[in-house]
Scaffold this motif. Structure first.
Motif, PDB file in Angstrom:
ATOM      1  N   ALA A  97       0.820  -1.212   0.000  1.00  0.00           N
ATOM      2  CA  ALA A  97       0.000   0.000   0.000  1.00  0.00           C
ATOM      3  C   ALA A  97       0.856   1.266   0.000  1.00  0.00           C
ATOM      4  O   ALA A  97       0.476   2.275  -0.595  1.00  0.00           O
ATOM      5  N   ILE A  98       2.018   1.216   0.655  1.00  0.00           N
ATOM      6  CA  ILE A  98       2.891   2.407   0.641  1.00  0.00           C
ATOM      7  C   ILE A  98       3.640   2.508  -0.680  1.00  0.00           C
ATOM      8  O   ILE A  98       3.896   3.595  -1.184  1.00  0.00           O
ATOM      9  N   ALA A  99       4.000   1.356  -1.222  1.00  0.00           N
ATOM     10  CA  ALA A  99       4.859   1.350  -2.409  1.00  0.00           C
ATOM     11  C   ALA A  99       4.163   1.980  -3.603  1.00  0.00           C
ATOM     12  O   ALA A  99       4.812   2.615  -4.431  1.00  0.00           O
ATOM     13  N   ILE A 100       2.845   1.867  -3.674  1.00  0.00           N
ATOM     14  CA  ILE A 100       2.144   2.380  -4.851  1.00  0.00           C
ATOM     15  C   ILE A 100       2.265   3.910  -4.983  1.00  0.00           C
ATOM     16  O   ILE A 100       2.775   4.386  -6.000  1.00  0.00           O
ATOM     17  N   PRO A 101       1.861   4.699  -3.969  1.00  0.00           N
ATOM     18  CA  PRO A 101       2.032   6.155  -4.134  1.00  0.00           C
ATOM     19  C   PRO A 101       3.499   6.564  -4.248  1.00  0.00           C
ATOM     20  O   PRO A 101       3.821   7.527  -4.956  1.00  0.00           O
ATOM     21  N   ALA A 102       4.380   5.836  -3.572  1.00  0.00           N
ATOM     22  CA  ALA A 102       5.816   6.179  -3.642  1.00  0.00           C
ATOM     23  C   ALA A 102       6.319   6.020  -5.065  1.00  0.00           C
ATOM     24  O   ALA A 102       7.085   6.852  -5.569  1.00  0.00           O
ATOM     25  N   THR A 103       5.861   4.973  -5.740  1.00  0.00           N
ATOM     26  CA  THR A 103       6.294   4.738  -7.117  1.00  0.00           C
ATOM     27  C   THR A 103       5.800   5.847  -8.045  1.00  0.00           C
ATOM     28  O   THR A 103       6.541   6.353  -8.885  1.00  0.00           O
ATOM     29  N   THR A 104       4.540   6.249  -7.854  1.00  0.00           N
ATOM     30  CA  THR A 104       3.986   7.320  -8.685  1.00  0.00           C
ATOM     31  C   THR A 104       4.794   8.604  -8.523  1.00  0.00           C
ATOM     32  O   THR A 104       5.199   9.230  -9.515  1.00  0.00           O
ATOM     33  N   THR A 105       5.030   9.002  -7.270  1.00  0.00           N
ATOM     34  CA  THR A 105       5.781  10.232  -7.013  1.00  0.00           C
ATOM     35  C   THR A 105       7.173  10.149  -7.621  1.00  0.00           C
ATOM     36  O   THR A 105       7.655  11.098  -8.251  1.00  0.00           O
ATOM     37  N   LEU A 106       7.815   9.011  -7.435  1.00  0.00           N
ATOM     38  CA  LEU A 106       9.190   8.872  -7.917  1.00  0.00           C
ATOM     39  C   LEU A 106       9.244   8.989  -9.440  1.00  0.00           C
ATOM     40  O   LEU A 106      10.120   9.677  -9.981  1.00  0.00           O
TER      41      LEU A 106
ATOM     42  N   HIS B 301      21.317   3.351   0.214  1.00  0.00           N
ATOM     43  CA  HIS B 301      22.158   4.386   0.820  1.00  0.00           C
ATOM     44  C   HIS B 301      22.522   5.459  -0.196  1.00  0.00           C
ATOM     45  O   HIS B 301      23.207   6.416   0.139  1.00  0.00           O
ATOM     46  N   MET B 302      22.138   5.223  -1.465  1.00  0.00           N
ATOM     47  CA  MET B 302      22.628   6.083  -2.543  1.00  0.00           C
ATOM     48  C   MET B 302      21.492   6.574  -3.414  1.00  0.00           C
ATOM     49  O   MET B 302      21.675   6.781  -4.603  1.00  0.00           O
ATOM     50  N   PHE B 303      20.313   6.769  -2.826  1.00  0.00           N
ATOM     51  CA  PHE B 303      19.169   7.174  -3.639  1.00  0.00           C
ATOM     52  C   PHE B 303      19.406   8.495  -4.367  1.00  0.00           C
ATOM     53  O   PHE B 303      18.778   8.760  -5.375  1.00  0.00           O
ATOM     54  N   THR B 304      20.303   9.346  -3.848  1.00  0.00           N
ATOM     55  CA  THR B 304      20.487  10.651  -4.490  1.00  0.00           C
ATOM     56  C   THR B 304      21.639  10.693  -5.486  1.00  0.00           C
ATOM     57  O   THR B 304      21.956  11.762  -5.989  1.00  0.00           O
ATOM     58  N   VAL B 305      22.286   9.554  -5.780  1.00  0.00           N
ATOM     59  CA  VAL B 305      23.419   9.626  -6.714  1.00  0.00           C
ATOM     60  C   VAL B 305      22.976   9.684  -8.170  1.00  0.00           C
ATOM     61  O   VAL B 305      23.802   9.825  -9.060  1.00  0.00           O
ATOM     62  N   GLY B 306      21.682   9.539  -8.412  1.00  0.00           N
ATOM     63  CA  GLY B 306      21.211   9.636  -9.786  1.00  0.00           C
ATOM     64  C   GLY B 306      21.162   8.296 -10.490  1.00  0.00           C
ATOM     65  O   GLY B 306      21.568   8.190 -11.641  1.00  0.00           O
ATOM     66  N   MET B 307      20.666   7.282  -9.789  1.00  0.00           N
ATOM     67  CA  MET B 307      20.469   5.979 -10.432  1.00  0.00           C
ATOM     68  C   MET B 307      19.282   6.074 -11.383  1.00  0.00           C
ATOM     69  O   MET B 307      18.402   6.903 -11.195  1.00  0.00           O
ATOM     70  N   PRO B 308      19.204   5.156 -12.364  1.00  0.00           N
ATOM     71  CA  PRO B 308      18.001   5.120 -13.208  1.00  0.00           C
ATOM     72  C   PRO B 308      16.775   4.786 -12.363  1.00  0.00           C
ATOM     73  O   PRO B 308      16.901   4.173 -11.299  1.00  0.00           O
ATOM     74  N   LEU B 309      15.609   5.162 -12.876  1.00  0.00           N
ATOM     75  CA  LEU B 309      14.358   4.948 -12.147  1.00  0.00           C
ATOM     76  C   LEU B 309      14.182   3.480 -11.750  1.00  0.00           C
ATOM     77  O   LEU B 309      13.804   3.164 -10.616  1.00  0.00           O
ATOM     78  N   ALA B 310      14.493   2.568 -12.685  1.00  0.00           N
ATOM     79  CA  ALA B 310      14.310   1.145 -12.382  1.00  0.00           C
ATOM     80  C   ALA B 310      15.169   0.725 -11.190  1.00  0.00           C
ATOM     81  O   ALA B 310      14.731  -0.050 -10.337  1.00  0.00           O
ATOM     82  N   GLY B 311      16.373   1.258 -11.125  1.00  0.00           N
ATOM     83  CA  GLY B 311      17.271   0.943 -10.002  1.00  0.00           C
ATOM     84  C   GLY B 311      16.705   1.451  -8.693  1.00  0.00           C
ATOM     85  O   GLY B 311      16.676   0.740  -7.686  1.00  0.00           O
ATOM     86  N   GLU B 312      16.220   2.691  -8.723  1.00  0.00           N
ATOM     87  CA  GLU B 312      15.641   3.262  -7.499  1.00  0.00           C
ATOM     88  C   GLU B 312      14.485   2.393  -7.007  1.00  0.00           C
ATOM     89  O   GLU B 312      14.374   2.096  -5.818  1.00  0.00           O
ATOM     90  N   LEU B 313      13.622   2.003  -7.941  1.00  0.00           N
ATOM     91  CA  LEU B 313      12.439   1.230  -7.554  1.00  0.00           C
ATOM     92  C   LEU B 313      12.850  -0.125  -6.980  1.00  0.00           C
ATOM     93  O   LEU B 313      12.338  -0.559  -5.948  1.00  0.00           O
ATOM     94  N   PHE B 314      13.811  -0.786  -7.651  1.00  0.00           N
ATOM     95  CA  PHE B 314      14.244  -2.098  -7.171  1.00  0.00           C
ATOM     96  C   PHE B 314      14.750  -1.998  -5.731  1.00  0.00           C
ATOM     97  O   PHE B 314      14.348  -2.766  -4.853  1.00  0.00           O
ATOM     98  N   PHE B 315      15.622  -1.020  -5.481  1.00  0.00           N
ATOM     99  CA  PHE B 315      16.213  -0.940  -4.144  1.00  0.00           C
ATOM    100  C   PHE B 315      15.201  -0.443  -3.113  1.00  0.00           C
ATOM    101  O   PHE B 315      15.290  -0.791  -1.939  1.00  0.00           O
TER     102      PHE B 315
END
Lengths: 371, 525
Positions: A97-106, B301-315
């Motif tokens: 439930a948290i991951a869904i809005p977080a993904t949209t924002t990101l 630990h590195m969300f702000t280093v500018g990883m691709p979106l897919a990388g951010e989501l995976f981690f």
């Protein structure tokens, strides 16, 4: 239990306003992105709080009721597959439930396409450089708090450590794309009100964007440890209506032309010394110290230095080209010919250095043109 | 069980050579624990300098360059000098006693693992006296601040890290070999106490990631001295590569620093609730799951280093998932307490504080996992609050709880319960006073690793500093309690805790120099 929870959440819903006023909490900021980040933050915070209330509630209830001093006899059960499955699945569902809005924002934060203004932000030890791409406007932005305030010799002003000489000026209601890079170590450009924090990495470019709704002055600072003056490289973003922004751009361009023209003029010793003192304080004092004494083992003293007291050409060379291996930046890339001439004149005629030398901007310009 | 008369022939050597030459797991365990206590005070005194400077805005006590040396050395010493050796000390004492083994499997190696440490830390501390000062690039030593822009002492730092790594790897190998080969006849893996289980898993983590740390510091060494460009973009390298390799080590490392504490708590809670541990099997599986997942979350630990979106989501997703097995552990501890018959001696107090405060650290960790929100939290005091909550009232309270719990068996004397309670309450108040306000200044925008700050952060920083002075000073009381116990404590009973189970309690009190010369029989009787 249910009523208790209700009361508790009610109390919390009522609290955010005073909390914000006391700067307990993250700012909700001035962009749609920062607002949705803030909402995410509060949502996850309340979820965590609810989890904490339930978990600690059960724990303290047990601590109170199942004490030996109250005559509690220990049960001997030691497991239940059903319970284990339940408390594996419920947290998992909460997480989804948290991951869904977080993904949209990101995903939205990552879409920097179709920007109206592009600004290159370059981190330097310890100042920011802003370049308006396609506009021939660029400048450094340096801490404007005085040494006296930092060293407690003068009362600190309300914006202590958060004020710069040249703020980054941007238009409101336009999509602004930032391109981040660095000239030396890794820095991070952070303005909480815009919910932007991005690393500025030497040799690489990161991007981020914002669209500011409210005119105003938004402050931030470097967030990644970048050496000894990491605490002293703040950021000021001044958002103004588009018309004022365009007027400001024109002023900047005019000022740049005037500065180029002044390099060809003759500068008197006094003029150079006065200008040099300012340039020195902003760019050099941070390492070589205000009295030119340096820092033993790290930054050489300029007072009595062989280079400063020696041949002019050698002095010019190290200021213009730097000595990167030792951490001395190439100021030829950062300062104008006038500034370099002024600061070299200042260094050669300050403290115990009394060479009497006068370095003209034209001399410096010739050298820089040759390279 | 070996009789006392028999052990007298094989007692410890006398004088200093006992400690230098010893291969006895109890002696080595004691040395590890004393060493880590010493390092706790060395690292703690650096925290004092940091908190004194941050007491008020403005620069008062130290210059920024020295401040950075203090934050760096504080982190390195607490991680590698205080927490890790303390757990190895507990492992040395307890693993053989808990699995019914006469000693560790590789006793000489054990001696070597310990004796590397004093030299490594002497070298690390000596950098404070070198020209240019000690390492000043933070305990995470990001390149190029730690390579091109580092003080000359970085070479000594690299060598010291190598030595610590060798010590840890050797210690971990010893733990694995001991657990696999020296369990008492009849003790299956799933019969082992949880402290042994968590240490087994920790040891595998150590063996997996310490070489990665060695690799990353070696790459730094090459960049600094041999002209390579692993982390230098101008030469075709990548500063972000450093962070990936570093965190591939350092994320499992944070679990290395907390899994054994989970083990300690899982021993203590059942004892004082007088009820078997709830969900033993799921505790083991959850620990293993946390360990496996620790390898696939490093880039959070590195969300702000500018990883691709897919990388951010995976981690982001994998990091959030870690909450599940961690939650299982917390729920199991609480279910163990539920319908128990609880008493609250000092070890139990520290264990309960561990559960509460570690959970708070875990929940703020869940907040940090949300990548878009992390852009606001990253590199602020919110992060500092988070990891201190899991490390101080987490790991350190776990260690202290373990020491109080097993001390009567180790030295045959009982600590002063009243002083123990004082120690607990002062520590509990101090730790929360120190670290809780950090959440607020972090959210309000204070970056970490700064010697001076804007005025709106002043009040909370002052509270934090006062809390830190209280917490630090309180630990002197701990030293006093330990000395008093060893010197003049009342004799402890054979079974000092009536709810305690396990082989370690079957040996005489104090535990003789040699135990389990004849293996005990466990399991199917």
């Amino acid at each position: 239990m249910c009523r208790l929870l209700h009361l508790f959440s009610l109390a919390l819903v009522l609290t955010p306003a005073p909390l914000l006023a006391l700067e307990f909490n993250m700012p909700s900021g001035v962009t749609d992105t920062s607002q949705s980040v803030f909402n995410l933050h509060m949502t996850i915070f309340y979820i965590c709080l609810a989890i904490a209330v339930v978990v600690f509630g059960v724990m303290f209830w047990s601590i109170f009721h199942h004490r030996r001093s109250r005559g509690a006899k220990a049960a001997q059960f030691h497991g239940s597959v059903v319970v284990e499955i339940i408390w594996t699945i419920i947290p998992f569902l909460i997480l989804v439930a948290i991951a869904i809005p977080a993904t949209t924002t990101l995903s939205d934060m990552y879409d920097a396409s179709e920007s109206d203004v592009d600004i290159q932000v370059t981190g330097h030890q310890w100042k920011w450089h802003y370049k308006y791409i396609g506009e021939d406007v660029d400048f450094f932005s340096i801490l404007n708090t005085s040494r006296e305030e930092i060293e407690n010799r003068k009362k600190k002003n309300p914006n202590y450590l958060l004020e710069v000489d040249n703020a980054l000026v941007v238009p409101t209601n336009k999509k602004i794309r930032f391109l981040f890079t660095s000239n030396d170590v890794i820095h991070a450009w952070w303005v909480p009100d815009l919910a932007i924090k991005k690393d500025a990495i030497p040799g690489f470019i990161n991007e981020s964007w914002t669209r500011i709704k409210e005119p105003g002055l938004y402050r931030g600072q470097c967030a990644e440890l970048c050496g000894k003056h990491h605490a002293f490289m703040p950021i000021e973003v001044k958002a103004v209506p588009e018309a004022s922004y365009l007027a400001w751009l024109e002023d900047q361009k005019a000022a740049k032309l005037a500065e180029a023209a002044s390099a060809e003029q003759d500068w008197s010793m006094d003029q150079l010394m006065t200008a040099g003192a300012t340039v020195y304080e902003k760019n050099c004092a941070v390492c070589h110290q205000a009295d030119g004494s340096g820092v033993a083992g790290a930054f050489p003293a300029l007072n009595g230095s062989a280079i400063v007291q020696g041949d002019k050409a050698g002095h010019l060379d190290i200021v213009v080209n730097g000595k990167l291996a030792k951490g001395m930046p190439a100021f030829g890339e950062q300062l104008s010919a006038v500034d370099i001439a002024a600061v070299i004149t200042y260094e050669r005629n300050s403290w115990d250095n009394q060479t009497g030398d006068h370095v003209s901007p034209a001399e410096v310009q010739t050298l820089m043109d040759k390279q | 069980m070996s009789a006392h008369a028999e052990t007298a022939h094989h007692g410890p050597a006398s004088g200093i050579s006992r400690w230098i030459l010893t291969t006895n797991h109890k002696d080595i365990g004691t040395m590890y624990l004393v060493f880590s206590l010493l390092m706790l005070f060395v690292g703690g005194s650096m925290a004092f300098v940091i908190r004194a400077e941050l007491f008020q805005p403005g620069l008062q006590m130290v210059m920024p360059e020295f401040f950075n040396q203090m934050t760096t050395m504080h982190g390195l010493i607490m991680v590698f000098g205080a927490v890790m050796p303390a757990f190895v000390g507990l492992a040395n004492w307890q693993i053989p006693l808990m699995i019914g083994a006469p000693d560790m499997a590789l006793p000489r190696l054990n001696n070597l693992s310990f004796w590397i440490l004093p030299f490594a830390f002497a070298m690390l501390l000596s950098t404070l006296l070198m020209p240019g000062g000690a390492p000043d690039f933070g305990w995470t030593f990001y390149a190029p601040l730690s390579t091109t822009y580092a003080p000359p002492s970085v070479t000594f730092f690299i060598f010291a890290i190598h030595m610590m790594g060798i010590s840890s790897i050797l210690g971990a190998i010893n733990v694995v070999v001991t657990i696999f080969n020296m369990r008492a006849p009849g003790m299956k893996l799933m019969d082992m106490p949880l402290f042994v289980w968590t240490w087994l898993i920790t040891a595998f983590l150590l063996i997996a990631v310490m070489p990665v740390l060695a690799a990353v510091v070696t790459m730094m060494l090459m960049d600094v001295h041999f002209g390579t460009s692993f982390f230098n973009a101008a030469g075709g390298g990548d500063p972000v590569l450093f962070q990936h390799v570093f965190w591939f080590f350092a994320h499992p490392e944070v679990y290395i620093m907390v899994l054994p504490a989970f083990g300690v708590i899982s021993q203590i809670v059942p004892t004082f609730a007088r009820k078997p541990l709830f969900g033993y099997h799921s505790m083991v599986y959850a620990t293993a799951a946390i360990a496996v997942m620790s390898f696939i979350v490093w880039a959070h630990h590195m969300f702000t280093v500018g990883m691709p979106l897919a990388g951010e989501l995976f981690f982001m997703y994998t990091t959030m998932l870690i909450a599940v097995p961690t939650g299982v552990k917390v729920f199991n501890w609480i279910s163990t307490m539920f319908r128990g018959s609880m008493t609250f001696e000092t070890p139990m107090l520290f264990a309960i504080a561990f559960i509460v405060l570690f959970t708070i650290g875990g929940l703020s960790g869940l907040m940090l996992a949300i990548a878009p929100a992390d852009f606001q939290y990253h590199d602020t005091y919110f992060v500092v609050a988070h990891f201190h909550y899991v490390l101080v009232p987490g790991s350190v309270f776990g260690i202290i709880a373990g020491v109080y719990y097993w001390l009567p068996k180790w030295c045959g004397k009982m600590y002063d319960e009243k002083l123990g309670q004082w120690h607990f309450w002062l520590s509990f108040i101090g730790v929360n006073l120190t670290f809780f306000p950090m959440h607020f200044v972090g959210l309000a925008g204070m970056p970490r690793r700064i010697p001076d700050y804007a005025l709106q952060f002043a009040d909370f920083n002052m509270i934090t500093s006062i809390g830190a002075f209280l917490f630090g000073t309180t630990q002197l009381l701990f030293v006093y309690i330990l000395i008093k116990t060893v010197r003049s404590g009342k004799p402890a009973e054979q079974l000092p805790w009536d709810g305690a189970q396990g082989l370690e309690w079957s040996v005489p009190t104090p535990a003789p120099y040699h135990t389990f010369s004849t293996p005990p029989v466990v399991g199917d009787k």
